[in-house]
Design a protein around this motif. Structure first.
Motif, PDB file in Angstrom:
ATOM      1  N   ARG A  28      -8.440 -25.037 -28.129  1.00  0.00           N
ATOM      2  CA  ARG A  28      -8.147 -25.976 -27.226  1.00  0.00           C
ATOM      3  C   ARG A  28      -7.802 -27.169 -27.795  1.00  0.00           C
ATOM      4  O   ARG A  28      -7.272 -28.021 -27.372  1.00  0.00           O
ATOM      5  CB  ARG A  28      -8.868 -25.953 -26.366  1.00  0.00           C
ATOM      6  N   GLU A 116     -17.772 -31.995 -29.367  1.00  0.00           N
ATOM      7  CA  GLU A 116     -16.463 -32.543 -28.728  1.00  0.00           C
ATOM      8  C   GLU A 116     -16.537 -33.769 -28.651  1.00  0.00           C
ATOM      9  O   GLU A 116     -15.764 -34.525 -28.400  1.00  0.00           O
ATOM     10  CB  GLU A 116     -16.563 -31.248 -27.398  1.00  0.00           C
ATOM     11  N   ASN A 189     -11.649 -31.304  -8.116  1.00  0.00           N
ATOM     12  CA  ASN A 189     -11.763 -30.954  -9.641  1.00  0.00           C
ATOM     13  C   ASN A 189     -11.414 -30.712 -11.275  1.00  0.00           C
ATOM     14  O   ASN A 189     -11.278 -29.974 -11.758  1.00  0.00           O
ATOM     15  CB  ASN A 189     -13.098 -30.962 -10.263  1.00  0.00           C
ATOM     16  N   ASP A 192      -8.291 -30.746 -13.917  1.00  0.00           N
ATOM     17  CA  ASP A 192      -8.471 -31.642 -14.894  1.00  0.00           C
ATOM     18  C   ASP A 192      -7.405 -31.424 -16.716  1.00  0.00           C
ATOM     19  O   ASP A 192      -7.008 -29.916 -16.597  1.00  0.00           O
ATOM     20  CB  ASP A 192      -9.365 -31.741 -16.193  1.00  0.00           C
ATOM     21  N   SER A 194      -7.976 -31.748 -19.343  1.00  0.00           N
ATOM     22  CA  SER A 194      -8.293 -31.116 -21.108  1.00  0.00           C
ATOM     23  C   SER A 194      -8.692 -29.052 -20.953  1.00  0.00           C
ATOM     24  O   SER A 194      -8.284 -28.353 -22.334  1.00  0.00           O
ATOM     25  CB  SER A 194      -9.611 -31.244 -21.267  1.00  0.00           C
ATOM     26  N   ASP A 246     -14.925 -38.178 -12.928  1.00  0.00           N
ATOM     27  CA  ASP A 246     -14.559 -37.320 -13.801  1.00  0.00           C
ATOM     28  C   ASP A 246     -13.510 -37.999 -13.849  1.00  0.00           C
ATOM     29  O   ASP A 246     -12.508 -38.841 -14.807  1.00  0.00           O
ATOM     30  CB  ASP A 246     -15.117 -35.707 -13.468  1.00  0.00           C
ATOM     31  N   ASN A 247     -12.073 -37.148 -13.848  1.00  0.00           N
ATOM     32  CA  ASN A 247     -10.886 -37.668 -13.678  1.00  0.00           C
ATOM     33  C   ASN A 247      -9.908 -38.269 -13.050  1.00  0.00           C
ATOM     34  O   ASN A 247     -10.359 -38.346 -12.216  1.00  0.00           O
ATOM     35  CB  ASN A 247     -10.014 -35.779 -13.866  1.00  0.00           C
ATOM     36  N   TYR A 281     -12.696 -36.825 -22.828  1.00  0.00           N
ATOM     37  CA  TYR A 281     -11.869 -35.940 -22.357  1.00  0.00           C
ATOM     38  C   TYR A 281     -10.629 -35.419 -21.723  1.00  0.00           C
ATOM     39  O   TYR A 281     -11.121 -35.087 -20.945  1.00  0.00           O
ATOM     40  CB  TYR A 281     -13.567 -35.143 -21.895  1.00  0.00           C
ATOM     41  N   ASP A 367     -17.399 -30.941 -14.488  1.00  0.00           N
ATOM     42  CA  ASP A 367     -17.563 -29.750 -15.889  1.00  0.00           C
ATOM     43  C   ASP A 367     -18.781 -30.763 -16.399  1.00  0.00           C
ATOM     44  O   ASP A 367     -20.082 -30.334 -16.730  1.00  0.00           O
ATOM     45  CB  ASP A 367     -16.356 -29.109 -16.249  1.00  0.00           C
ATOM     46  N   MET A 368     -18.468 -32.241 -16.674  1.00  0.00           N
ATOM     47  CA  MET A 368     -19.305 -32.036 -18.012  1.00  0.00           C
ATOM     48  C   MET A 368     -20.689 -33.181 -18.019  1.00  0.00           C
ATOM     49  O   MET A 368     -21.911 -32.728 -18.257  1.00  0.00           O
ATOM     50  CB  MET A 368     -18.346 -33.201 -19.147  1.00  0.00           C
ATOM     51  N   ARG A 371     -22.436 -29.955 -17.648  1.00  0.00           N
ATOM     52  CA  ARG A 371     -23.253 -29.875 -18.408  1.00  0.00           C
ATOM     53  C   ARG A 371     -23.900 -30.938 -18.081  1.00  0.00           C
ATOM     54  O   ARG A 371     -25.809 -30.467 -19.521  1.00  0.00           O
ATOM     55  CB  ARG A 371     -21.819 -29.357 -19.390  1.00  0.00           C
ATOM     56  N   LYS A 413     -16.370 -25.149 -16.277  1.00  0.00           N
ATOM     57  CA  LYS A 413     -15.550 -23.627 -16.998  1.00  0.00           C
ATOM     58  C   LYS A 413     -15.973 -24.629 -18.175  1.00  0.00           C
ATOM     59  O   LYS A 413     -15.651 -25.228 -19.249  1.00  0.00           O
ATOM     60  CB  LYS A 413     -14.488 -25.886 -16.740  1.00  0.00           C
ATOM     61  N   ALA A 414     -17.019 -24.258 -18.706  1.00  0.00           N
ATOM     62  CA  ALA A 414     -18.179 -23.943 -19.606  1.00  0.00           C
ATOM     63  C   ALA A 414     -18.992 -22.820 -19.379  1.00  0.00           C
ATOM     64  O   ALA A 414     -19.712 -22.682 -17.883  1.00  0.00           O
ATOM     65  CB  ALA A 414     -18.533 -25.421 -20.106  1.00  0.00           C
TER      66      ALA A 414
HETATM   67  O1  LIG Z   1     -15.860 -32.686 -16.535  1.00  0.00           O
HETATM   68  P1  LIG Z   1     -14.211 -31.753 -16.641  1.00  0.00           P
HETATM   69  O2  LIG Z   1     -12.653 -32.556 -15.941  1.00  0.00           O
HETATM   70  O3  LIG Z   1     -14.519 -31.181 -14.894  1.00  0.00           O
HETATM   71  O4  LIG Z   1     -14.356 -30.423 -17.433  1.00  0.00           O
HETATM   72  C1  LIG Z   1     -14.428 -31.345 -19.061  1.00  0.00           C
HETATM   73  C2  LIG Z   1     -14.004 -29.664 -19.487  1.00  0.00           C
HETATM   74  O5  LIG Z   1     -12.030 -29.552 -20.014  1.00  0.00           O
HETATM   75  O6  LIG Z   1     -13.393 -29.914 -20.230  1.00  0.00           O
HETATM   76  C3  LIG Z   1     -15.051 -29.466 -21.552  1.00  0.00           C
HETATM   77  C4  LIG Z   1     -15.699 -29.492 -23.116  1.00  0.00           C
HETATM   78  O7  LIG Z   1     -14.180 -29.023 -23.529  1.00  0.00           O
HETATM   79  C5  LIG Z   1     -14.830 -28.465 -20.662  1.00  0.00           C
HETATM   80  O8  LIG Z   1     -16.251 -28.050 -20.209  1.00  0.00           O
HETATM   81  C6  LIG Z   1     -14.809 -28.558 -19.310  1.00  0.00           C
HETATM   82  O9  LIG Z   1     -14.017 -27.666 -18.917  1.00  0.00           O
END
Ligand SMILES: O=P(O)(O)OC[C@@]1(O)O[C@H](CO)[C@@H](O)[C@@H]1O
Length: 452
Positions: A28, A116, A189, A192, A194, A246-247, A281, A367-368, A371, A413-414
């Protein structure tokens, strides 16, 4: 940085075989950064030949970008960030040196979260130290196309459905409407840029517009605290609510519509919008992207004249007035693009922490942000969400004020998740091998531990 700041469970890392982090650095990220290079080269080609200095500097940046891509592909060591306009340079270099000392200072050996995030910080650095490319954002066109491309159909459909609801006094189905908004905001969401790196990806297919589509997606909502959130929000009168965005594009548009409704029904009298200070991202919202969405909705480009844009324009004018009269506030604290999880916010961004504690509800998108809320590590999936948040939310050591309740709206997404009921992950393993990472499944989780 030091080891005492590590998460309680092992970090996600690119060196872990068959993990999504591994795929990120093998596939990716090289794809994303090749596209960055291509976009930059195209922009450079279009610079007026008389702008000799700009072209010269552009070629230097082009070389840096090529070297960066090569470093990624060969998993080379991180380089220190040269001082630039951003306030977090020293902090980054401290972390870079920390990882190097541990012999973990490469993309795959280091924690995924750090490695990243470092890439986007380096990209911002290349532009920041230049004279002619300071404001350059390689993702701008992608971000804009994610609103005014095929997505516009969804933008109009959403406005036609929601604007009359916002403008009416009808409030006997507030709970249902609120929960539907949470879900629109969650599923927004999915799209996105990325995750969907292929130019052919049709993100419009992912947009949920009708209530029917929202209902159908409930089977993919694998952890749902929406009723709890409503129980709290229904007690709010004229409070401040913060969205940690986010996006850009359709996701943020959905959040704007949601916030508009919260204001119109009197739950909120002000909204703080937290954007990113640097391109992040791929598709994360910077302040310029936020303003662009509103201005574009007020004045859609001619190519969109075939649509009846009345409701879109009507809503966006209201949004503009909220911004102008200070009811909507824009923030882009540099901490949102740090490599730290939110449990370290009080240490590294005490002012932001205090500022958030003045709000009544925080809504973390994506997602970020998830995380960072649970820290990017391998939690047993049934760890209660509140436990995985650690002490993020505890009373501030200077004001003694805790954070307000907060919600995370995230499509997965993670390979990190907490708060699942027993048996859920086992069931998902059987029906969808990639349930943790393909963005098909979503969660709405809530933490009010410190505000009770
Ligand atoms: O925060 P978002 O936009 O929902 O997701 C961000 C993302 O696409 O980038 C991260 C790192 O590559 C992945 O964990 C996640 O899928």
């Amino acid at each position: 940085m030091n080891e005492s700041l590590f998460p309680p469970e092992p970090f996600l890392r690119g060196s872990i075989p068959n993990s999504f982090a591994e795929d990120t650095f093998d596939r990716r990220i090289p794809e994303i950064f090749s596209q960055v290079n291509k976009t930059f080269e195209e922009t450079l080609k279009n610079v007026n030949p008389s702008d000799i200095e700009k072209i010269k500097e552009g070629n230097e940046i082009k070389n840096k970008l090529e070297r960066l891509l090569d470093d990624i592909k060969n998993d080379r060591e991180f380089n220190e960030i040269v001082p630039d306009e951003y306030s977090d340079c020293e902090e980054w270099n401290d972390c870079i040196n920390f990882w190097k000392k541990r012999n973990e200072g490469t993309f795959k050996k280091c924690s995924w979260l750090f490695a990243e995030s470092y890439l986007y910080r380096v990209l911002a650095n290349y532009m920041s130290v230049s004279k002619y490319w300071k404001k350059y954002d390689a993702f701008t066109i992608k971000k804009e196309n994610s609103l005014i491309g095929p997505t516009w159909k969804s933008v109009v459909a959403m406005a036609d459905m929601i604007n009359p609801i916002i403008s009416s006094d009808e409030d006997n189905s507030l709970e249902n409407t609120f929960i539907n908004f949470l879900k629109y905001s969650l599923w927004g969401n999915q799209a996105d840029l990325s995750l969907h790196t292929s130019a052919k990806a049709n993100l419009t297919n992912l947009h949920k517009i009708t209530l029917d589509e929202i209902k159908k997606s409930d089977v993919n909502l694998i952890s749902d605290a929406s009723s709890k959130i409503w129980n709290y929000v229904s007690t709010l009168k004229g409070k401040r609510i913060d969205f940690i965005l986010d996006n850009a594009g359709y996701e943020t548009y959905n959040d704007l519509v949601f916030a508009d409704w919260l204001m119109s029904k009197g739950f909120a009298s002000s909204i703080v919008w937290h954007c990113k200070q640097i391109p992040w991202y791929v598709s994360d919202t910077n302040i310029k992207d936020f303003n662009w969405i509103i201005d574009t909705c007020i004045n859609p480009p001619e190519s969109l004249n075939e649509f009846d844009n009345t409701n879109v324009i009507d809503m966006a004018k209201r949004w503009k007035s909220y911004l102008e009269n200070g009811q909507w506030i824009l923030n882009d604290d540099i901490f949102w693009t740090s490599n730290y999880p939110f449990r370290h916010m009080e240490t590294f961004a005490p002012k932001l922490y205090e500022y958030l504690s003045e709000s009544s509800l925080l809504i973390f998108k994506g997602d970020m942000n998830y995380r960072k809320t649970v820290y990017d590590c391998y939690w047993p999936f049934t760890t209660p969400f509140i436990e995985a948040c650690g002490d993020f939310g505890k009373p501030s050591s200077s004001t003694n004020k805790p954070l307000p309740p907060y919600a995370c709206l995230r499509t997965c997404k993670a390979d990190v998740i907490a708060g699942l009921e027993e048996g859920v992950s086992e069931k998902l393993d059987k029906i969808c091998k990639e349930w943790l990472v393909n963005g098909k499944y979503g969660i709405i989780q809530y933490n009010d531990k410190y505000s009770n």
